[in-house]
Scaffold this active site. Structure first.
Site, short mmCIF file in Angstrom:
data_model
loop_
_atom_site.label_atom_id
_atom_site.label_comp_id
_atom_site.label_asym_id
_atom_site.label_seq_id
_atom_site.Cartn_x
_atom_site.Cartn_y
_atom_site.Cartn_z
N GLU A 35 0.77 -1.37 0.43
CA GLU A 35 0.26 -0.01 0.05
C GLU A 35 1.31 0.95 0.00
O GLU A 35 2.09 1.04 0.98
CB GLU A 35 -0.99 0.03 1.18
CG GLU A 35 -1.47 1.43 1.50
CD GLU A 35 -2.61 1.40 2.59
OE1 GLU A 35 -2.99 2.51 3.02
OE2 GLU A 35 -2.72 0.41 3.29
N ARG B 176 4.53 -13.53 11.27
CA ARG B 176 4.94 -11.90 10.58
C ARG B 176 5.86 -12.15 10.91
O ARG B 176 6.75 -12.89 12.26
CB ARG B 176 4.09 -11.19 11.32
CG ARG B 176 4.34 -9.96 11.83
CD ARG B 176 3.85 -8.90 12.85
NE ARG B 176 3.61 -7.84 12.86
CZ ARG B 176 3.61 -6.62 12.77
NH1 ARG B 176 2.63 -6.59 12.32
NH2 ARG B 176 3.97 -5.13 12.59
N LYS C 236 2.57 0.23 9.99
CA LYS C 236 2.73 1.30 9.48
C LYS C 236 2.20 2.95 9.78
O LYS C 236 2.82 3.92 9.96
CB LYS C 236 2.07 1.64 7.72
CG LYS C 236 3.13 1.19 7.02
CD LYS C 236 2.51 1.09 5.48
CE LYS C 236 1.81 0.10 4.76
NZ LYS C 236 2.17 0.94 3.75
#
Length: 782
Positions: free
Chosen positions: A275, A500, A510
């Site tokens: 993104e 993760r 983020k």
């Protein structure tokens, strides 16, 4: 009641007397009718008793139980139920048994239960882990699925049965309810022990069953059952242990020895979907490299797709820097796309979903909607007509006042135990300028809406995501199936999750990283304290070391928190063998050593920048009768002591002059003893000739930006921001440091590794060097 209780405790008789006739399994069967047998009403009554007063008796009876079976035919389901259910049993895996041996469970009272099905039912009831279901009705369904296991054996019908099971799991994570039960473990055990299952699993015909099988297999207790009973695996591990450890060089590295569900050579398509709302961090680097690895492993394709569905957070700057990071990582992709490429198709499918009745417009305020989802309360707008929803849809597309008050929600189910399934938002208005499409659109899909469609539309076969999104898998498959109903050509997409990447003293969200940037706790996304790709590269990480670390993690699903020392140790291995050596002396209280027999006129010699790496070139060493050494070194010396001046020879310290308080050495005098044995001296000193061309250096070291080792879910990370994470020292460097290039990595001897952040420009502007961690605590400067 006591008569029934007594009968129920005769478990072998109980199971044989309540035999169930299994009804044919078809795709069209209702979930509540699948496999329900004629004895279901009786079983329902029996379950109500077994889940109350008799349960503790069953538990007591299992304490001294022993399970016996042929080691080539383990009762995987029963063993998994015992392991997950925390039921204590003694294992007797018999290599001398035969294929005719039936698994048995010997109880303390001498009674013996025979057959995997009977043993599994007994162990399920002996557990206190709710494996049998949370209520009587769930327990009935668990039993009926356990009945079905008898059919999962090598036969011409096995593939069709598996396909039916896969269809049943299309929108489910487990066979009964929303947690692991004995139904799952029994079916998993039947498939695990079936030699044809692996072939069916890899055929691509049973994607949901394959996904479910991998999920059950990922539970640690289940993994242990496989490891302890899979003979082929045990033999392979035993045979390869020595050679593998030799290749690893010790330590705990990961593995890619896994099979993607339904993967076929030449047909696998993976995607990396960043993104553009920030720079890539080390977790994104892992995702990118894993996707590339599997695409190459299966001789397939890798797509890079910018998920640009939220114009409020996206910028050209982020896109440009993500592309830079991708290039730096050496990521080789086949196609670059953007979710915004498919906005027209997404709006088209949104309209089709409304007409299908699976999406509705909702103007409930955000906070109220959030609370209703938590409380499982249906929105008052949930039953709007298709006509109403289509009218508001047009208002939303136009970005009108009415449209801005509404969002579109999937009509899934507000009673779901999985919060992600409680009518999530699919589309919402946003009048912000989109970095790519400008003001063309006022209505945008959410990631949860866009991702399943675009993955399928682009032909992605396997979507890799971190296990933190496990709860969203059910939603992904529901959305995709709903879209396939109105857009028939959309193919299936397999989700495969991996762990993760977490680090101590680090946040990788983020949103949190953006907060650090926006509030000036760091100098930007590329600050060397940031876990971004650009941040760690700026601090001195080299790409080969970063890739080695990430690939060493493998494709494991086990969530761990990594130490930064590990990755910096790998980095040191890469840079130490090649980086040039230079010398620096800290400016504060540096000490002049006068050598009575040293050269009064400067002497210059060309010496290697790295004694074991000739390509590093040469540097100029200047020798003179007055040289500078560090105050820390001078404090350690004694009158008459012999020391070694590195790359010159030995010298004898004849006199030490100190300040009035005796805390600081102000001057040293001595003489050379070049015939002395360097092996016999205690101190090996770095030094610099006192010449005008010495280069001013600024040495910057960094600490963790987050002071707490691990940020917990309930922690406010802002309370643990370390504003004292930057340490600056001033030094002078040898005359060769004026030639260093930006980004060049060097070692300042006896001080550590550094990367040039700002090279030499003029004598009044120092060279800025960032300290590179070496994976261990830095020793005293001696």
């Amino acid at each position: 009641f006591f008569f029934l209780l007594g009968r129920m405790l005769k478990l072998p008789k109980l199971f044989t007397s309540c035999a169930t006739r299994v009804l044919p399994l078809t795709v069209a069967s209702s979930p509540l009718r699948i496999l329900l047998g004629e004895s279901a009403p009786l079983r329902f009554i029996r379950q109500r008793h077994l889940t109350s007063s008799s349960l503790f008796l069953v538990k007591l009876a299992s304490n001294m139980a022993t399970i016996h079976y042929w080691d080539r035919n383990p009762p995987y389901g029963a063993l998994a139920i015992a392991a997950v259910g925390d039921v204590t049993v003694t294992i007797n895996s018999d290599p001398k048994a035969t294929k005719d041996t039936v698994a048995s469970l010997a109880l303390a009272d001498g009674e013996v239960l025979r057959g995997t099905s009977t043993i599994s039912r007994y162990l399920s009831r002996a557990s206190t882990k709710d494996l049998q279901g949370k209520d009587a009705l769930s327990s009935v369904y668990v039993d009926n699925w356990m009945d079905h296991c008898a059919q999962l054996v090598p036969s011409p019908q096995l593939e069709s049965l598996c396909i039916a099971l896969s269809d049943y799991l299309a929108l489910r994570s487990f066979f009964v309810g929303y947690q692991l039960s004995s139904a799952d473990l029994s079916i998993w055990g039947a498939l695990q022990g079936c030699p044809l299952w692996k072939k069916i699993k890899s055929s691509g015909k049973v994607p949901h069953l394959s996904r479910w099988f991998d999920l059950v297999s990922s539970f640690p207790e289940v993994q242990k059952v496989v490891d302890e009973n899979d003979l082929a695996k045990k033999r392979a591990v035993a045979a390869a242990t020595d050679s593998v450890e030799a290749k690893k060089g010790g330590g705990d590295t990961g593995s890619f020895d896994i099979d993607l569900p339904g993967a076929k050579k030449g047909h696998v398509v993976t995607r990396f979907p960043p993104e553009p709302s920030g720079y890539l961090h080390i977790g994104h680097a892992k995702a990118a490299l894993l996707n590339q690895h599997f695409a190459q492993m299966y001789e397939g394709k890798l797509l890079v797709r910018f998920d640009d569905t939220n114009p409020s957070k996206e910028k050209d700057e982020f896109v440009e820097n993500i592309l830079k990071d991708i290039a730096d990582l050496g990521l080789k992709y086949d196609r670059l796309t953007y979710t915004s490429d498919y906005f027209p198709q997404l709006l088209e499918i949104g309209e089709r979903l409304i007409k299908k009745g699976v999406m509705y417009a909702d103007d409930t305020p955000v906070e109220q909607m959030r609370n209703e989802r938590l409380e499982r309360i249906e929105s008052k707008r949930r039953n709007r007509t298709v006509e109403e929803n289509l009218k508001i849809w047009e208002e939303m597309k136009a970005g009108s006042e009415v449209g801005l008050l509404n969002c579109m929600r999937f009509k899934i189910g507000m009673s779901s135990d999985n919060g992600c399934m409680r009518d999530p938002v699919a589309f919402r208005c946003n009048l912000t300028h989109h970095w790519r499409t400008g003001h063309t659109y006022k209505l945008y899909p959410t990631y949860d809406c866009a991702c399943p469609f675009v993955d399928a539309y682009e032909g992605v076969t396997h979507a890799l995501r971190t296990s933190e999104y496990k709860d969203r898998e059910e939603q992904f498959y529901w959305v995709l199936k709903a879209m396939q109903a109105v857009w028939p050509d959309l193919p299936n997409v397999h989700i495969w999750d991996y762990s993760r990447l977490n680090f101590v003293h680090t946040v990788l969200s983020k949103r949190k990283l953006a907060w650090l940037v926006d509030n000036n706790h760091v100098d930007g996304w590329f600050d060397p304290r940031m876990p971004t790709v650009q941040g760690i590269l700026r601090r001195g990480m080299v790409i080969p070391a970063l890739k080695e670390f990430i690939l060493s993690q493998g494709a494991s699903k086990n969530v761990t928190t990594q130490e930064w020392d590990k990755i910096w140790t790998i980095n040191k291995k890469h840079i130490d063998a090649v980086c040039p050596r230079h010398t620096a002396v800290e400016t504060e209280n540096k000490v002049l050593l006068t050598l009575s027999d040293g050269p009064s006129v400067r002497e210059e010699l060309q010496v290697p920048r790295h004694k074991k790496h000739a390509p590093a070139g040469e540097k100029t060493q200047v020798r003179l009768n007055q040289i500078w050494i560090d105050q820390a070194d001078a404090k350690e010396l004694k009158d008459g002591e012999e020391v070694t001046l590195m790359d010159w020879g030995n010298a004898i310290v004849e006199k030490i002059t100190r300040s009035e308080d005796g805390q600081t050495v102000t001057a040293l005098s001595g003489k050379l003893n070049l015939a002395g044995d360097v092996k016999k001296t205690k101190w090996k000193l770095t030094w610099l000739a006192d010449v005008q061309e010495l280069v001013n250096l600024t040495l910057i070291d960094f600490d963790y930006i987050i002071s707490k080792r691990k940020i917990e879910v309930d922690d406010d990370f802002k309370e643990f921001v370390n504003d004292q994470s930057r340490t600056v020292k001033v030094a002078v460097g040898d005359i060769n440091t004026a030639k260093l290039a930006k980004g060049e990595i060097i070692q300042l001897e006896r001080k550590g590794y550094y990367i040039v952040d700002e090279p030499y420009v003029s004598s009044d502007k120092p060279v800025v060097l960032f300290a590179i961690p070496d994976g261990r605590q830095k020793p005293a400067n001696k």
